[in-house]
Motif scaffolding. Structure first.
Motif, mmCIF file in Angstrom:
data_model
loop_
_atom_site.group_PDB
_atom_site.id
_atom_site.type_symbol
_atom_site.label_atom_id
_atom_site.label_comp_id
_atom_site.label_asym_id
_atom_site.label_seq_id
_atom_site.Cartn_x
_atom_site.Cartn_y
_atom_site.Cartn_z
ATOM 1 N N PHE A 282 13.233 16.666 19.004
ATOM 2 C CA PHE A 282 13.123 17.177 20.367
ATOM 3 C C PHE A 282 14.079 18.018 20.791
ATOM 4 C CE2 PHE A 282 14.069 15.965 24.837
ATOM 5 C CZ PHE A 282 12.668 15.857 25.454
ATOM 6 N N THR A 285 13.413 21.682 19.692
ATOM 7 C CA THR A 285 12.302 22.411 20.314
ATOM 8 C C THR A 285 12.573 22.702 21.841
ATOM 9 O OG1 THR A 285 11.331 20.161 20.612
ATOM 10 C CG2 THR A 285 10.470 21.592 18.910
ATOM 11 N N PHE A 286 13.311 21.562 22.362
ATOM 12 C CA PHE A 286 13.794 22.046 23.730
ATOM 13 C C PHE A 286 14.821 23.115 23.838
ATOM 14 C CE2 PHE A 286 16.205 20.983 27.620
ATOM 15 C CZ PHE A 286 15.613 20.494 28.401
ATOM 16 N N ASN A 289 12.544 26.150 23.281
ATOM 17 C CA ASN A 289 11.758 26.341 24.511
ATOM 18 C C ASN A 289 12.422 26.967 25.798
ATOM 19 O OD1 ASN A 289 9.089 26.070 24.034
ATOM 20 N ND2 ASN A 289 9.522 23.864 23.346
#
Lengths: 304, 252, 290
Positions: A282, A285-286, A289
Motif C-alpha cells: 500500500f 503504490t501510495f 501515485n
C-alpha cells in the motif's frame, strides 16, 4: 424579496431542504476519504502485532521468507520486495519505450482514421482481465522463453515482466498521449518555422514539453505493475527466494499474499505478517501515485 | 429621478485580487430601459450579473457595498437568492435554450416554482410566447425541440422563458450580439414593448442599439462608472471627454 | 546532402513509431486470435449451460457465469450510487478548498491501491469483522470499493459534458441548486454515467484478487435462489480460468476448457465495452446539436 424580519416559512423550509441535500452529497464525497483511511488503518491494525513481536529487523533485514518452517520461522520480506521491483523494472524497460513511441505515434503522426482503429485497440487491451494475460503467460510466453533461452520452463521473472509490460502499456500510452496532445501547437509551429523537420520537432520540442505528463504516465504504469497480482501469480513460478536474475522463478509481494492468506491461521503471526506485506505494498503504490500526482500537477501548471 | 426600483451604493466587485467594479452607485427607474455600455472587459456584464447575484456561482468572487431592491440589500445574509432571481430574471448573451421542447422550456420556471396545474401552465406559456413575439411562429410545434429554432427565435424563447415567471426586472446581457440584423431588430422591438410591464437593464456593445432602445445609459470603463444619465444627453452632449470619445467611436 | 540525411532520419523515426503501434495491435490481435481459435471449439450449449463434471474435466461453466453476474450486480449497487453522489458533490457543490483537495487526493490514491490489498481489506472487514463470511455479498462489497474511484471519475466526466449554460439558465429562472441539478443537469449526464458504469463493471467482472479470499469457490455447483445465495460462496469466471490453468490436477487435459472459459470472459467484457461505446456515441451525437 423577503423582508428581513419575517422571512417566510416556505423560504426557510426550502433553504433547509437545500442544505440537507448538499450535506447528503458531501457525506458521500467523504466516503472516498473514509475508505482510504480505512484501508490504511485496517492494514496497520492487523499488521502491527506482527511488526511488534518480530521487529522491523526481522521483516526488512532477513533475506528468508519461510513462515511455516519447522526449525526457524522466517519473515524476511526482502526477497519478495526485490522480486516485485525486479519484475516491475523489467516491465518498465519494455513498456516505457514502446508506450511512449506508440503515444507519440497516435498523438502526432497517425491519421484520424488510423487513430480510430488504434484507440479502441488500446481500450480493449486495457480491458483484458489479468487472469487472461496470466494464462497467456503460461501457455504462450512461458514455452517461448523456454525454447529461446533453453531453460526448463519459462515461468520466471522475465515472463512476469513481459506480461506486466502488456498490462501497463494502456496506462502509459493513454496518459502520455494526452500529455503530448496538450503541447500547444504554437511550440510546434515555432520549431517548424525554424526549418526543423516534423521528426526533429517531435523529438526536440514536443516530447520534452510533454515530459512531466509522460513521467506521470510511467509512474502510474509502474504503480499498476507493482500491485498486479494474478499475472505474476500465474507466470513467475513463485519460488520464495532471493532471485539471482531474470531467468529465476520469483515470488512477488502480491503473489505471496494470494498464495498464503488462505492457508494461514486467522489471527496468527503468519496471518498478521501478510497484512504487513499488504501495508508495505500500500505504501509503495501510495508513494508512486503521489509522485505521479505531483509531477502531473506541475505539468498542468506549465501547460497553462 | 423618481421611483428607483433597483439601485447600488458604493458597489465593489472582486475576482480574487482583481478589483473588477469600483465604487458603483447608480439606479434603475421602473418601466424604463437602462443600457450599460463600454468596451469589453469594462465590467458592464459583471455589474449586470451582480444585480441578481449570478456571480455567486463563480468561485473566488467577493462584493462590497449594497444593491438595494425593494428596499432591501440583496447581499444581506438572510436574502434568499432563489426568490431574488425569480423577481430579477436574466437573458444571456448566447441563447441557452434547454434541450427540451419549446413548451417545456417556457414552462420550466413555472414547474420549478411548484406550479402543476396544466391549464394554468398552458395559458402562461402562450402568454409568455406571445409577449416575446414568438407565439405565431411556434404555436404549431410547441412539442418540438427548442434546439431546432433559429438563433433569433432561440433568444426570444429565452426571453419568453424569463417572462413566464413574471419577474419585475429583466437583465439582458448583450442579447442580440450573436444575431443577424433582422433578428436583432425583432429583439429591439420586443424590448420596446416589454418596458410597459417590466424594468429592463441591458448590456450592449452596440452604440446604436443603446441609443435606439434605452432611456438611460451608463458608460463603464475599466471597472468604473464614468457617466450616467439620459440616453439622449449621453449621446448628444456628454459631459466627459472619455464618454464622448467612446460614443463617437473614437475608441472601444 | 544534409537535407537528404534529415529526410532519412525522419522517415526512419516515423517507421519506428509506426512499428510500435503495430506491435501493440499485434499483441492484442494475437491474444484475441489465440483465445478465439482454441476456445471456440469447446463452446456449445452444454459448456454454457451445464455445471463442471467429473472433477472439472468435463461439463460447463454455467455456475461461474451466474456467480460473476451476481457479484457484478452487488458491485454496481454498492459503487454506482456512492460514486454518482460523490461526483455530484465534487462537480456541482464543492468549492475549491482543502476538503476538496483531500477528497480528490483520496480518490486518485484509491484508484492506485492494488487489487490484492482490496482483497485483504475486504477479507478483514467484510468477511471477518462484519461477519459476512465467504459470500457473494462480501465479494461484491469489496469490488464495489475497488470500482468506486472509476465510477466517481466517469460520473464526473459525464457531468462535465453538460454545458454550464444549462445550469446558469435554470438558476437565473429561480431554480434552487438541487432543482437545477435534478431537472437540468442529471438528465443529460445519465447516459455518460451509464457508459462509465458499464466500463467499470466490465473491469470488475474480470478481477480475481479481490474475490480470492472473500467468497469465490473452487467448485460450487449449487445455485440457491436469490436472497439466500447472497450469503453463500460462488464460482466466478476469472477464478475458474485461474483454477483451470494453474491448479487443476489434469492441467493439460482441461486446457481446452480453460480456453473456452477465457473466451467467454473476454467475450463478455468486449460485449460490455461495446455497449458502453455505443451509448457514448449516441450521447455525443445528440449533444452535437447544442
Amino acid at each position: 424579496m423577503q423582508n428581513r424580519k419575517h422571512k417566510n416559512k416556505a423560504v426557510i423550509l426550502r433553504q433547509l431542504r437545500e442544505n440537507i441535500i448538499e450535506r447528503f452529497f458531501q457525506v458521500n464525497g467523504l466516503f472516498a476519504v473514509i475508505v482510504l483511511v480505512g484501508i490504511f488503518s485496517l492494514l496497520l491494525i492487523e499488521g502491527l502485532p506482527a511488526l511488534q513481536s518480530l521487529g522491523l529487523k526481522e521483516f526488512f533485514l532477513n533475506r528468508i521468507w519461510d513462515p511455516t518452517s519447522f526449525e526457524r520461522e522466517s519473515y524476511g520480506l526482502l526477497s519478495m520486495i526485490v522480486s516485485t521491483l525486479m519484475v516491475t523494472l523489467g516491465a518498465m524497460v519494455i513498456a516505457v519505450p514502446l508506450g511512449i513511441l506508440c503515444a507519440a505515434y497516435i498523438a502526432d503522426i497517425a491519421k484520424p482514421r488510423v487513430r480510430e482503429i488504434i484507440k479502441p485497440v488500446i481500450e480493449i487491451l486495457a480491458g483484458i482481465p489479468s487472469v487472461v494475460i496470466g494464462f497467456m503467460g503460461i501457455i504462450v510466453v512461458g514455452p517461448m522463453l523456454a525454447k529461446i533461452f533453453g531453460t526448463s520452463n519459462g515461468l520466471n521473472a522475465m515472463n512476469g515482466s513481459i506480461l506486466l509490460a502488456v498490462m501497463s502499456l494502456p496506462t502509459i500510452i493513454s496518459i502520455s498521449e494526452d500529455a503530448i496532445l496538450a503541447v500547444p501547437q504554437e511550440f510546434k509551429n515555432a520549431s517548424l518555422a525554424l526549418g526543423a523537420t516534423r521528426w526533429q520537432t517531435l523529438v526536440r520540442v514536443t516530447i520534452p514539453a510533454a515530459m512531466s505528463g509522460i513521467i506521470a504516465s510511467v509512474m502510474l504504469g509502474m504503480g499498476r505493475a507493482i500491485g498486479e497480482t494474478m499475472t505474476v501469480l500465474m507466470a513467475t513460478g513463485n519460488a520464495p527466494a532471493m532471485p539471482g536474475g531474470f531467468f529465476d522463478s520469483v515470488r512477488t509481494m502480491t503473489a505471496t499474499i494470494a498464495i498464503e492468506l488462505g492457508e494461514t491461521v486467522q489471527g496468527g503471526i503468519h496471518y498478521k505478517s501478510l497484512f504487513v506485506i499488504g501495508f508495505v505494498l500500500f505504501l509503495m503504490t501510495f508513494v508512486v501515485n503521489l509522485v505521479s500526482d505531483v509531477v502531473l500537477q506541475k505539468y498542468q501548471k506549465v501547460s497553462r | 429621478m423618481d421611483e428607483l426600483i433597483l439601485y447600488t451604493e458604493h458597489f465593489n466587485f472582486y475576482y480574487g485580487n482583481f478589483h473588477a467594479l469600483k465604487n458603483i452607485s447608480m439606479g434603475m427607474e421602473a418601466h424604463k430601459v437602462t443600457a450599460l455600455i463600454g468596451p469589453s472587459g469594462c465590467g458592464k456584464s459583471t455589474f449586470l450579473r451582480s444585480l441578481n447575484r449570478m456571480n455567486d456561482i463563480i468561485p473566488g468572487t467577493r462584493v462590497e457595498g449594497k444593491v438595494i431592491f425593494d428596499g432591501n440589500d440583496i447581499y444581506e445574509k438572510n436574502v434568499d437568492v432563489v426568490d431574488l432571481r425569480r423577481k430579477i430574471g436574466m437573458v444571456f448573451q448566447k441563447s441557452n435554450p434547454f434541450p427540451k421542447s419549446i413548451f417545456d422550456n417556457v414552462a420550466y420556471g413555472l414547474y420549478i416554482n411548484g406550479e402543476r396545474n396544466k391549464s394554468i401552465i398552458a395559458d402562461r406559456v402562450e402568454e409568455s410566447l406571445t409577449g416575446a413575439a414568438l407565439w405565431d411562429e411556434v404555436k404549431d410545434r410547441l412539442d418540438k425541440s427548442a434546439l431546432d429554432l433559429s438563433g433569433g427565435q432561440q433568444q426570444r424563447l429565452c426571453i419568453a422563458r424569463a417572462l413566464a415567471i413574471k419577474p419585475e426586472i429583466i437583465l439582458m446581457d448583450e442579447p442580440a450580439s450573436a444575431l443577424d440584423p433582422i433578428a436583432t431588430q425583432k429583439i429591439e422591438e420586443l424590448i420596446f414593448e416589454l418596458k410597459n410591464e417590466y424594468t429592463i437593464v441591458i448590456v450592449t456593445h452596440n452604440m446604436q442599439q443603446a441609443a435606439r432602445v434605452s432611456d438611460f445609459t451608463a458608460f463603464f470603463y475599466l471597472g468604473e462608472l464614468i457617466e450616467f444619465g439620459d440616453t439622449e444627453r449621453i449621446f448628444t452632449n456628454p459631459k466627459l471627454k472619455k464618454t464622448e470619445d467612446y460614443v463617437t467611436g473614437r475608441f472601444g | 546532402m544534409k537535407r537528404k540525411w534529415r529526410d532519412m532520419e525522419q522517415a526512419l523515426g516515423f517507421t519506428v513509431l509506426r512499428l510500435s503501434a503495430v506491435i501493440i495491435i499485434v499483441i492484442l490481435a494475437f491474444i484475441l486470435y489465440d483465445v478465439f481459435s482454441k476456445g471456440a471449439g469447446v463452446i456449445n450449449w452444454e459448456f454454457l449451460s451445464d455445471k463442471p463434471r467429473k472433477g472439472m474435466t468435463e461439463g460447463g461453466i454455467w455456475p461461474a457465469i451466474v456467480g460473476t453476474f451476481w457479484v457484478s450486480l452487488v458491485t454496481v449497487i454498492v459503487s454506482v450510487p456512492i460514486g454518482m453522489f460523490t461526483a455530484i458533490y465534487l462537480n456541482e457543490y464543492a468549492k475549491q478548498g482543502r476538503l476538496i483537495r483531500i477528497i480528490r487526493l483520496a480518490i486518485r490514491n484509491l484508484s492506485g491501491v492494488p487489487s490484492i490489498v482490496y482483497g485483504l481489506f475486504g477479507f478483514a472487514l467484510f468477511t471477518l469483522m462484519l461477519n459476512l463470511g465467504l459470500s457473494v455479498i462480501s465479494s461484491g462489497l469489496t469490488l464495489g470499493l475497488l470500482t468506486l474511484p472509476w465510477t466517481i471519475t466517469a460520473s464526473e466526466e459525464a457531468l462535465k459534458t453538460v454545458p454550464r449554460s444549462y445550469r446558469e439558465g435554470a438558476l437565473a429562472l429561480g431554480a434552487t441548486k438541487w432543482q437545477t441539478i435534478r431537472t437540468n443537469v442529471l438528465p443529460y449526464a445519465v447516459p455518460g454515467m451509464l457508459t462509465g458504469t458499464i466500463l467499470g463493471l466490465a473491469r470488475a467482472a474480470g478481477e480475481t484478487a479481490p474475490i480470492l479470499f472473500t467468497g469465490v469457490a473452487f467448485f460450487w455447483p449449487v445455485l440457491p435462489k436469490f436472497p439466500q445465495m447472497l450469503s453463500q460462496q460462488f464460482m466466478a469466471l476469472p477464478y475458474h480460468l485461474f483454477i483451470m490453468s494453474t491448479q487443476h490436477h489434469e492441467i493439460v487435459k482441461v486446457r481446452p476448457l480453460a480456453y473456452g472459459t477465457a473466451l467467454v470472459l473476454i467475450f463478455l467484457i468486449v460485449l460490455m465495452n461495446s455497449v458502453a461505446v455505443v451509448i457514448r456515441y449516441r450521447f455525443r451525437k445528440k449533444y452535437k446539436r447544442v
